[in-house]
Motif scaffolding. Sequence first.
Motif, PDB file in Angstrom:
ATOM      1  N   ARG A 158      37.880   4.126  11.465  1.00  0.00           N
ATOM      2  CA  ARG A 158      36.616   4.807  11.172  1.00  0.00           C
ATOM      3  C   ARG A 158      35.509   4.314  12.103  1.00  0.00           C
ATOM      4  N   ARG A 159      35.510   3.032  12.428  1.00  0.00           N
ATOM      5  CA  ARG A 159      34.501   2.497  13.337  1.00  0.00           C
ATOM      6  C   ARG A 159      34.691   3.024  14.758  1.00  0.00           C
TER       7      ARG A 159
ATOM      8  N   GLY B 201      26.817  -1.218  20.865  1.00  0.00           N
ATOM      9  CA  GLY B 201      26.304  -2.472  20.334  1.00  0.00           C
ATOM     10  C   GLY B 201      26.349  -3.531  21.410  1.00  0.00           C
ATOM     11  N   GLU B 202      26.727  -4.739  21.041  1.00  0.00           N
ATOM     12  CA  GLU B 202      26.837  -5.861  21.951  1.00  0.00           C
ATOM     13  C   GLU B 202      28.308  -6.128  22.219  1.00  0.00           C
ATOM     14  N   GLY B 203      28.961  -5.195  22.838  1.00  0.00           N
ATOM     15  CA  GLY B 203      30.366  -5.345  23.152  1.00  0.00           C
ATOM     16  C   GLY B 203      31.281  -5.059  22.018  1.00  0.00           C
ATOM     17  N   GLY B 204      30.786  -4.562  20.894  1.00  0.00           N
ATOM     18  CA  GLY B 204      31.625  -4.278  19.736  1.00  0.00           C
ATOM     19  C   GLY B 204      31.471  -2.857  19.296  1.00  0.00           C
ATOM     20  N   ILE B 205      32.172  -2.508  18.229  1.00  0.00           N
ATOM     21  CA  ILE B 205      32.125  -1.152  17.682  1.00  0.00           C
ATOM     22  C   ILE B 205      30.950  -1.067  16.732  1.00  0.00           C
ATOM     23  N   SER B 206      30.125  -0.061  16.912  1.00  0.00           N
ATOM     24  CA  SER B 206      28.970   0.113  16.015  1.00  0.00           C
ATOM     25  C   SER B 206      29.366   0.970  14.844  1.00  0.00           C
TER      26      SER B 206
ATOM     27  N   LEU C 244      46.056  -2.268   5.352  1.00  0.00           N
ATOM     28  CA  LEU C 244      45.677  -0.860   5.497  1.00  0.00           C
ATOM     29  C   LEU C 244      44.173  -0.672   5.418  1.00  0.00           C
ATOM     30  N   SER C 245      43.486  -1.481   4.592  1.00  0.00           N
ATOM     31  CA  SER C 245      42.037  -1.384   4.500  1.00  0.00           C
ATOM     32  C   SER C 245      41.382  -1.744   5.826  1.00  0.00           C
ATOM     33  N   VAL C 246      41.861  -2.824   6.464  1.00  0.00           N
ATOM     34  CA  VAL C 246      41.335  -3.223   7.770  1.00  0.00           C
ATOM     35  C   VAL C 246      41.622  -2.140   8.806  1.00  0.00           C
TER      36      VAL C 246
END
Length: 524
Positions: free
Chosen positions: A487-488, A519-524, A479-481
């Motif tokens: 949120r991200r 970002g670089e293909g990811g979630i900032s 659940l934390s992940v």
Amino acid sequence: MQLKTKFVLMVGLVTFCSYGVTFYRTSSFQEDLVVEQATRQAKMLFHQIRLTRQWVADHNGLFFVKQPGVENNPFLKEGAIRDERGNWLVKRNPAMVTRELSVYAAREGMGQFNVTSLQPINPLNAPDDFERRALENFSQGTPETVAIEKIAGSYRLRYMAPLEVEQQCLSCHSGQGYEVGDIRGGMNVTIPMGPAFAEIRTNNRMLLNIAVATILIVSLTIYVLFDLLVARRLKLLAGAMDRYPQGSLSTRFSAMEDENDEIGTLSRHFENLCSRLERSRRELDETREQMFQSEKLAALGRLVAGISHEINNPLGGMHNCIQTMKKNTDNPELQERYLELLAQGVERIRSTVRQLLNIGRKEPLEIKCGDVDSMIRDCLELTCLGRRTIALELNLGVQKPVWVWMEALRQVMLNLAGNAVQAMGEKGGVLKVSSRVSGSDLVVEVGDSGPGIAPEHMDKIFEPFFTTKEVGEGTGLGLSVSYSLIRRMGGELSARNAEPSGAVFTLRVPLTDSRHETGEGGIS
């Protein structure tokens, strides 16, 4: 209000107060000094007149030839005498000399003086209010009296001191019962203060103009210097803070890096802070990615343990088909039918393995256009494999490809569905999943018919490593992940208890109209 405005106002206020106190003290000092000098002048004039009176008394008065303007003194017993030539001479005692000298002095605009007493012989010498108060004070031992009065629109200093009876005075005043040493009256000296006070006002206006000009010049100078040395540089620093973390640290503070003052030091400290934050962020991203991948592998392990017999079943059937086909090589119909069964078993195993690979592979978290409903069905199929006691109730209403963080949502769905299945236990239950597009958001709800979430655990379920499962059954990261991923994405993940039992998890993430990587293909 800006800091430079506050600073200038405070400095101006302090300067104004300082000049105000200085102006007040200077004005008071000038007035006190002028009054003191006028008092000294009055005392000096008093003593000069007193000495003149004494000289006149020592010579038993002065005699003048009688003529117009020089008349007899009606209050003297021997006010006139005749000389050998037959000229009439009129006598002037100290009181008359004093009064006539005062007339001359007033005519020239100088100080005036007159002698008075509480029991005057001449009614013209009757005291006024000031003189009466002074005479009464003399009877009580007061040596002198000084006052500033406004007379006829102009200020004057009035000084009065007592006159004591001397031996020479008895020639005129013996019949009045005086003795040597008695106070027979007093002499009042009046000094005009108008010119002096006018000069004080002129000086005050000059001081006020200087104070106003000084305050304006100092305030303007401080304003310009503060704006140049502080405000502009703080604005540059604030702009760098606003742009953080974009931009290069090497060029972010180029305008201030060579300064050795407090703002330059602050800029260097902020640059060091940005460097540490960026380093910590990179380390945190690496740690988070490792944690996400670990949780993926843990979920994959749990799924593999749960569906191993689902793969073994088609493998066992395929093995039987092959054995039968070997024994009946001359039966084409059986061969064809069993080949179809073999193909179905292979497709089933291949589909299961493909889904497992989709979960286990490490891909960048990026926005993709995909079928969310199909992704949800794949996740639920994997999660519920081997659990025939779980009933699915699906209400998937997206029904079109959308741009979302597909792989991140896949992991969140596996975590939520896996938690729901584990919450219902061996007895099973109903797993309810719905999806819809609400405005510009994707909304997905995952509910179960389990016991629900204890109220005391509701605020802790999204904390890392918090779990209510037995040791070895969970890591406390699922659940934390999931919460961190949502949120991200700029979304929200919440939980509540359903009626009459069970828990419902609701996730809401924003949709985009086209590919939008951060970002670089990811979630900032």
